[in-house]
Write a protein that holds these residues in place. Structure first.
Motif, PDB file in Angstrom:
ATOM      1  N   ASP A  38       0.840  -1.192   0.000  1.00  0.00           N
ATOM      2  CA  ASP A  38       0.000   0.000   0.000  1.00  0.00           C
ATOM      3  C   ASP A  38       0.884   1.255   0.000  1.00  0.00           C
ATOM      4  OD1 ASP A  38      -1.859   1.898   0.402  1.00  0.00           O
ATOM      5  OD2 ASP A  38      -2.540   1.177   2.361  1.00  0.00           O
ATOM      6  N   THR A  75       0.042   4.204   0.542  1.00  0.00           N
ATOM      7  CA  THR A  75      -0.291   5.141   1.620  1.00  0.00           C
ATOM      8  C   THR A  75       0.604   4.933   2.838  1.00  0.00           C
ATOM      9  OG1 THR A  75      -2.340   3.853   1.532  1.00  0.00           O
ATOM     10  CG2 THR A  75      -2.557   6.223   1.826  1.00  0.00           C
ATOM     11  N   LEU A  76       1.181   3.713   2.966  1.00  0.00           N
ATOM     12  CA  LEU A  76       2.051   3.486   4.126  1.00  0.00           C
ATOM     13  C   LEU A  76       3.238   4.436   4.088  1.00  0.00           C
ATOM     14  CD1 LEU A  76       2.032  -0.410   4.244  1.00  0.00           C
ATOM     15  CD2 LEU A  76       0.824   1.181   5.746  1.00  0.00           C
ATOM     16  N   ALA A  89       2.037   7.845   4.857  1.00  0.00           N
ATOM     17  CA  ALA A  89       1.795   7.976   6.295  1.00  0.00           C
ATOM     18  C   ALA A  89       3.099   8.202   7.040  1.00  0.00           C
ATOM     19  CB  ALA A  89       1.087   6.720   6.825  1.00  0.00           C
ATOM     20  N   ASP A 126       4.074  11.686   6.577  1.00  0.00           N
ATOM     21  CA  ASP A 126       3.179  12.519   7.378  1.00  0.00           C
ATOM     22  C   ASP A 126       3.625  12.530   8.840  1.00  0.00           C
ATOM     23  OD1 ASP A 126       0.611  14.007   7.485  1.00  0.00           O
ATOM     24  OD2 ASP A 126       0.067  12.403   8.867  1.00  0.00           O
ATOM     25  N   LEU A 127       4.206  11.416   9.281  1.00  0.00           N
ATOM     26  CA  LEU A 127       4.664  11.302  10.670  1.00  0.00           C
ATOM     27  C   LEU A 127       6.142  11.670  10.792  1.00  0.00           C
ATOM     28  CD1 LEU A 127       2.698   8.044  11.426  1.00  0.00           C
ATOM     29  CD2 LEU A 127       2.355  10.202  12.618  1.00  0.00           C
ATOM     30  N   LEU A 130       9.200  -3.887   4.657  1.00  0.00           N
ATOM     31  CA  LEU A 130       8.039  -4.502   4.024  1.00  0.00           C
ATOM     32  C   LEU A 130       8.399  -5.227   2.739  1.00  0.00           C
ATOM     33  CD1 LEU A 130       5.300  -1.815   4.697  1.00  0.00           C
ATOM     34  CD2 LEU A 130       5.449  -4.099   5.668  1.00  0.00           C
ATOM     35  N   ASN A 162      -0.801  16.137  11.163  1.00  0.00           N
ATOM     36  CA  ASN A 162      -0.854  14.679  10.999  1.00  0.00           C
ATOM     37  C   ASN A 162      -2.192  14.265  10.421  1.00  0.00           C
ATOM     38  OD1 ASN A 162       1.069  14.249  13.984  1.00  0.00           O
ATOM     39  ND2 ASN A 162       1.741  14.111  11.881  1.00  0.00           N
ATOM     40  N   THR A 163      -2.190  13.107   9.787  1.00  0.00           N
ATOM     41  CA  THR A 163      -3.367  12.663   9.048  1.00  0.00           C
ATOM     42  C   THR A 163      -3.866  11.309   9.555  1.00  0.00           C
ATOM     43  OG1 THR A 163      -2.385  13.735   7.127  1.00  0.00           O
ATOM     44  CG2 THR A 163      -4.252  12.285   6.713  1.00  0.00           C
ATOM     45  N   PHE A 170      -5.748   8.391   7.878  1.00  0.00           N
ATOM     46  CA  PHE A 170      -6.071   8.020   6.509  1.00  0.00           C
ATOM     47  C   PHE A 170      -7.350   7.203   6.448  1.00  0.00           C
ATOM     48  CE2 PHE A 170      -1.623   8.942   6.600  1.00  0.00           C
ATOM     49  CZ  PHE A 170      -1.399   9.609   5.413  1.00  0.00           C
ATOM     50  N   ASN A 182      -7.967   4.494   4.855  1.00  0.00           N
ATOM     51  CA  ASN A 182      -7.752   3.063   5.085  1.00  0.00           C
ATOM     52  C   ASN A 182      -6.831   2.839   6.298  1.00  0.00           C
ATOM     53  OD1 ASN A 182      -5.315   3.881   4.128  1.00  0.00           O
ATOM     54  ND2 ASN A 182      -5.152   2.374   2.504  1.00  0.00           N
ATOM     55  N   ALA A 233      -3.896   3.059   7.058  1.00  0.00           N
ATOM     56  CA  ALA A 233      -2.475   2.982   6.703  1.00  0.00           C
ATOM     57  C   ALA A 233      -1.594   2.699   7.917  1.00  0.00           C
ATOM     58  CB  ALA A 233      -2.024   4.272   6.003  1.00  0.00           C
ATOM     59  N   LEU A 234      -2.006   1.745   8.745  1.00  0.00           N
ATOM     60  CA  LEU A 234      -1.157   1.341   9.874  1.00  0.00           C
ATOM     61  C   LEU A 234       0.002   0.516   9.330  1.00  0.00           C
ATOM     62  CD1 LEU A 234      -3.869   0.312  12.485  1.00  0.00           C
ATOM     63  CD2 LEU A 234      -2.619   2.464  12.322  1.00  0.00           C
ATOM     64  N   PHE A 235       1.174   0.643   9.965  1.00  0.00           N
ATOM     65  CA  PHE A 235       2.335  -0.110   9.500  1.00  0.00           C
ATOM     66  C   PHE A 235       2.171  -1.569   9.912  1.00  0.00           C
ATOM     67  CE2 PHE A 235       4.163   4.214  10.471  1.00  0.00           C
ATOM     68  CZ  PHE A 235       4.100   4.645   9.155  1.00  0.00           C
ATOM     69  N   PRO A 236       2.060  -2.477   8.929  1.00  0.00           N
ATOM     70  CA  PRO A 236       1.737  -3.861   9.277  1.00  0.00           C
ATOM     71  C   PRO A 236       2.877  -4.593   9.977  1.00  0.00           C
ATOM     72  CG  PRO A 236       2.095  -3.645   6.911  1.00  0.00           C
ATOM     73  CD  PRO A 236       2.157  -2.268   7.470  1.00  0.00           C
ATOM     74  N   HIS A 237       4.108  -4.066   9.883  1.00  0.00           N
ATOM     75  CA  HIS A 237       5.242  -4.772  10.485  1.00  0.00           C
ATOM     76  C   HIS A 237       5.552  -4.242  11.878  1.00  0.00           C
ATOM     77  CE1 HIS A 237       6.612  -1.201   8.519  1.00  0.00           C
ATOM     78  NE2 HIS A 237       7.829  -1.305   8.985  1.00  0.00           N
ATOM     79  N   MET A 238       4.660  -3.415  12.424  1.00  0.00           N
ATOM     80  CA  MET A 238       4.895  -2.883  13.771  1.00  0.00           C
ATOM     81  C   MET A 238       3.688  -3.200  14.658  1.00  0.00           C
ATOM     82  SD  MET A 238       6.318   0.898  12.911  1.00  0.00           S
ATOM     83  CE  MET A 238       7.398   1.167  11.499  1.00  0.00           C
ATOM     84  N   PHE A 256       5.882   5.832  16.268  1.00  0.00           N
ATOM     85  CA  PHE A 256       6.635   6.152  15.059  1.00  0.00           C
ATOM     86  C   PHE A 256       6.917   7.657  14.885  1.00  0.00           C
ATOM     87  CE2 PHE A 256       7.296   6.890  10.530  1.00  0.00           C
ATOM     88  CZ  PHE A 256       8.204   5.905  10.215  1.00  0.00           C
ATOM     89  N   ARG A 290      -2.011   7.334  16.762  1.00  0.00           N
ATOM     90  CA  ARG A 290      -0.736   7.540  16.074  1.00  0.00           C
ATOM     91  C   ARG A 290      -0.629   8.974  15.559  1.00  0.00           C
ATOM     92  NH1 ARG A 290       0.691   4.320  10.573  1.00  0.00           N
ATOM     93  NH2 ARG A 290      -0.862   5.768   9.775  1.00  0.00           N
ATOM     94  N   ALA A 291      -1.752   9.500  15.029  1.00  0.00           N
ATOM     95  CA  ALA A 291      -1.725  10.845  14.475  1.00  0.00           C
ATOM     96  C   ALA A 291      -1.734  11.921  15.563  1.00  0.00           C
ATOM     97  CB  ALA A 291      -2.903  11.037  13.533  1.00  0.00           C
TER      98      ALA A 291
END
Lengths: 272, 359
Positions: A171, A173-174, A177, A180-181, A196, B80-81, B83, B85, B87-92, B100, B148-149
């Motif tokens: 994705d 958007t990751l 994001a 954004d952070l 990833l 900060n946004t 999203f 969907n 958009a969480l980081f799947p590996h964390m 983060f 997170r945001a």
């Protein structure tokens, strides 16, 4: 619990007449020779078609054969370097083709990267033979560099495809994001993109490693005197005396390939 | 807090150029819950992306707390946004996701850990701290995305249709939750939605957008009661539009003659009106119906269809002028089934229920 029995009755290829016998025939054709090869690698006698009892003598003999040792070492060393270089190039190519805005000639780039999959191997081999011969004459250098370059080149698409598939399924958007952070482009790559895409990179590396390890045609044409890899050594052996030693070497080579390809499937098949 | 001055955004160039935003001017106040409302493709998400820094304006400028941020990249903006969907980081883990932003800002470890715990409490997710994001439900992922945001304490929090993926019950809960978070943190929220009800219930102010322009900015009540044009009126709530002629403008009132016959003196909310043909808006719930008295100044019509909704009933009328009109009347037990299709009725309304539109 849902009942799917109604659906399965509609059409099932397993019920087509003759399916089982065709499938069986194909599997026998595919695996019978390989199974026989493996079985006869444990044969006590020297005959390739007559079973005389179980023994590991051919493994021991192959292990102590200095020519085999040398070829095996060269194969591993070549595959490791070529796969690493190819994966590095493929990773960069995959990032450039998926993480940039669409640009003119993108299809052309895909085609160029995948050239080794389309041009018949023998054509590439002949072309490389002629090309490298010119360089060898001009420079007088006959080292491993030619094999490394050739293997790297034809390994690139095998490394590129799984890495690109991985990046495309990620994705976008990751990364947005992460930016954004407060992550800089480099930190976004290090903390989000790279972790990833890592399974894709490892999968690409393994596939490239196996492809390099197994290659005969290009190696045969490009190698200089005394630069036998395991497959070209075996080809050379077959021209002379055939003993179950070749079976033993083949079995080990196959085992290594199977392990790597299995790991490739585990890595690419795993869902997040 | 945010000043958007004359911003235009054009995608592509030459023949293929698409204008996504035109002459956008907005001031968003500190600690405000500001909503960008409009149909899909109206430019609301583009405007949000401009504030976040994912896109840069073609012309115009954007100020955040007095500082021009138009050309800053997203990682340099205290914005900060959340999203759509998530958009969480799947590996964390959940905690890893929340930490983060703070880690990227280079905050000391102890402070990061402390803030992560505080954020988990804020969104009521303490017990899921060490879970993988794939192991939690959609509603929980939403809370993690919020935490997170919010963790880096941005000056502005942008929310891109964050509730659209949730089911109705969860969405209602999160609407209340978002309002609570906004008042507890005191952060300015800019919320994007196409759901008018969501916009009306949550916002301090709403900007209604269509085709790259802002049509009206105002409080939910202003937008609903005094829409400036047909688009705004139509997009928010149910509307009846009637043709009428405006005349005799005097100070803050004027005379209005409906094509359907009735004449009425109406209060004016705007000064930019002149004599002539106008469109007027009448909300279906602001009228009642009665037996016609035969007075020529009455707005009369014939009931074409009656639709029963439980709490209220919709009467679809055809007015004498041929215009369609809908009246929504609350049901009460004493008036059950008094009327039927084909009945001739008069439409009664207060002059204040009549809104004159600009187009």
């Amino acid at each position: 619990m849902a009942d799917f029995s109604l659906f399965s009755r509609r059409f099932d290829v397993k019920r087509v007449p003759g399916f089982a016998s065709v499938a069986l025939g194909v599997f026998v054709m595919l695996y019978m020779p390989v199974i026989l090869l493996v079985v006869y690698s444990f044969n006590k006698g020297t005959n390739l078609a007559f079973w005389e009892g179980f023994s590991l003598r051919w493994y021991v003999q192959a292990y102590h054969n200095e020519a085999v040792q040398e070829a095996a070492f060269r194969s591993l060393y070549l595959a490791l370097i070529a796969a690493t270089l190819a994966t590095t190039a493929a990773t960069m190519a995959a990032l450039a083709t998926t993480r940039t805005k669409k640009f003119r000639g993108q299809m052309l780039i895909y085609t160029l990267i995948n050239q080794p999959l389309m041009v018949p191997e023998i054509v590439t081999a002949v072309a490389l033979l002629i090309f490298f011969a010119m360089i060898k004459v001009a420079t007088g250098h006959t080292g491993m560099i030619y094999l490394i370059v050739a293997h790297t080149a034809f390994c690139i698409p095998f490394a590129y495809l799984p890495i690109r598939a991985r990046l495309e399924s990620m994705d976008l958007t990751l990364e947005t994001a992460a930016a954004d952070l407060y992550a800089s482009p480099w930190m976004t790559f290090r903390r989000v993109t790279l972790p990833l895409m890592w399974p894709g990179i490892v999968a690409g590396l393994m596939l490239a490693f196996v492809v390099s390890l197994d290659d005969v045609v290009i190696t045969e044409f490009v190698k200089s005197a005394g630069q036998e890899t395991l497959p070209t050594f075996m080809l050379g052996q077959l021209r002379r005396v055939v003993t179950p030693e070749v079976n033993a070497i083949s079995t080990v080579l196959m085992a290594v390939s199977v392990i790597f390809v299995a790991m490739f499937f585990v890595l690419t098949g795993r869902k997040n | 807090m945010i000043e958007i001055r004359n911003i235009t955004k054009v995608f592509g160039a030459g023949e293929h150029a698409v204008t996504a935003l035109q002459e956008i001017n907005v001031n968003i106040a500190e600690n405000e819950f500001f909503t960008l409302l409009g149909p899909s493709g109206c430019g609301k998400t583009t405007l949000l992306r401009l504030i976040a820094g994912f896109e840069h304006p073609s012309t115009g400028s954007m100020l955040l707390a007095g500082e021009d941020i138009s050309l800053l990249p997203p990682n340099k903006r205290p914005v900060n946004t959340v999203f759509q969907n998530y958009a969480l980081f799947p590996h964390m883990t959940v905690a890893g996701n929340i930490a983060f932003g703070l880690e990227m800002l280079g905050r000391p470890k102890a402070e990061v850990a402390e803030t992560v715990d505080r954020m988990l409490r804020l969104v009521r997710m303490e017990e899921l701290k060490n879970r993988q994001t794939s192991e939690i439900s959609g509603g929980q992922q939403q809370r993690v995305a919020l935490a997170r945001a919010l963790a880096p304490q941005p000056k502005v929090l942008l929310l891109d249709e964050p509730l659209s993926a949730l089911d109705l019950k969860l969405r209602k809960e999160m609407q209340i939750e978002l309002k609570r978070l906004q008042s507890e943190t005191g952060i300015t929220f800019v919320f994007v939605t196409h759901d008018q009800e969501e916009a009306l219930t949550m916002s301090d102010r709403i900007a209604v957008m269509n085709a790259g322009r802002i049509h009206q900015i105002g409080s939910p009540r202003q937008i609903y009661d005094h829409p400036e044009n047909r688009f705004v009126a139509n997009f928010i709530g149910d509307s009846n539009f009637l043709n009428a002629k405006l005349g005799n403008i005097k100070d803050d009132q004027a005379e209005l003659e409906f094509a359907a016959g009735r004449k009425v003196t109406v209060p004016l909310h705007r000064a930019d009106l002149s004599d002539g043909e106008v469109s007027v808006l009448i909300r279906p719930e602001h009228v009642s119906i009665a037996e016609p008295t035969g007075n020529s100044h009455e707005l009369t019509g014939v009931i074409e269809n009656i639709v029963y909704f439980g709490t209220d009933t919709h009467y679809h009328l055809k007015l004498a002028s041929g215009e369609a009109f809908m009246a929504r009347l609350q049901n009460n037990p004493s008036e059950a089934e008094k009327r039927a299709a084909g009945d001739k009725v008069a439409v009664l309304m207060d002059a204040k229920a009549i809104q004159i539109l600009r187009d």
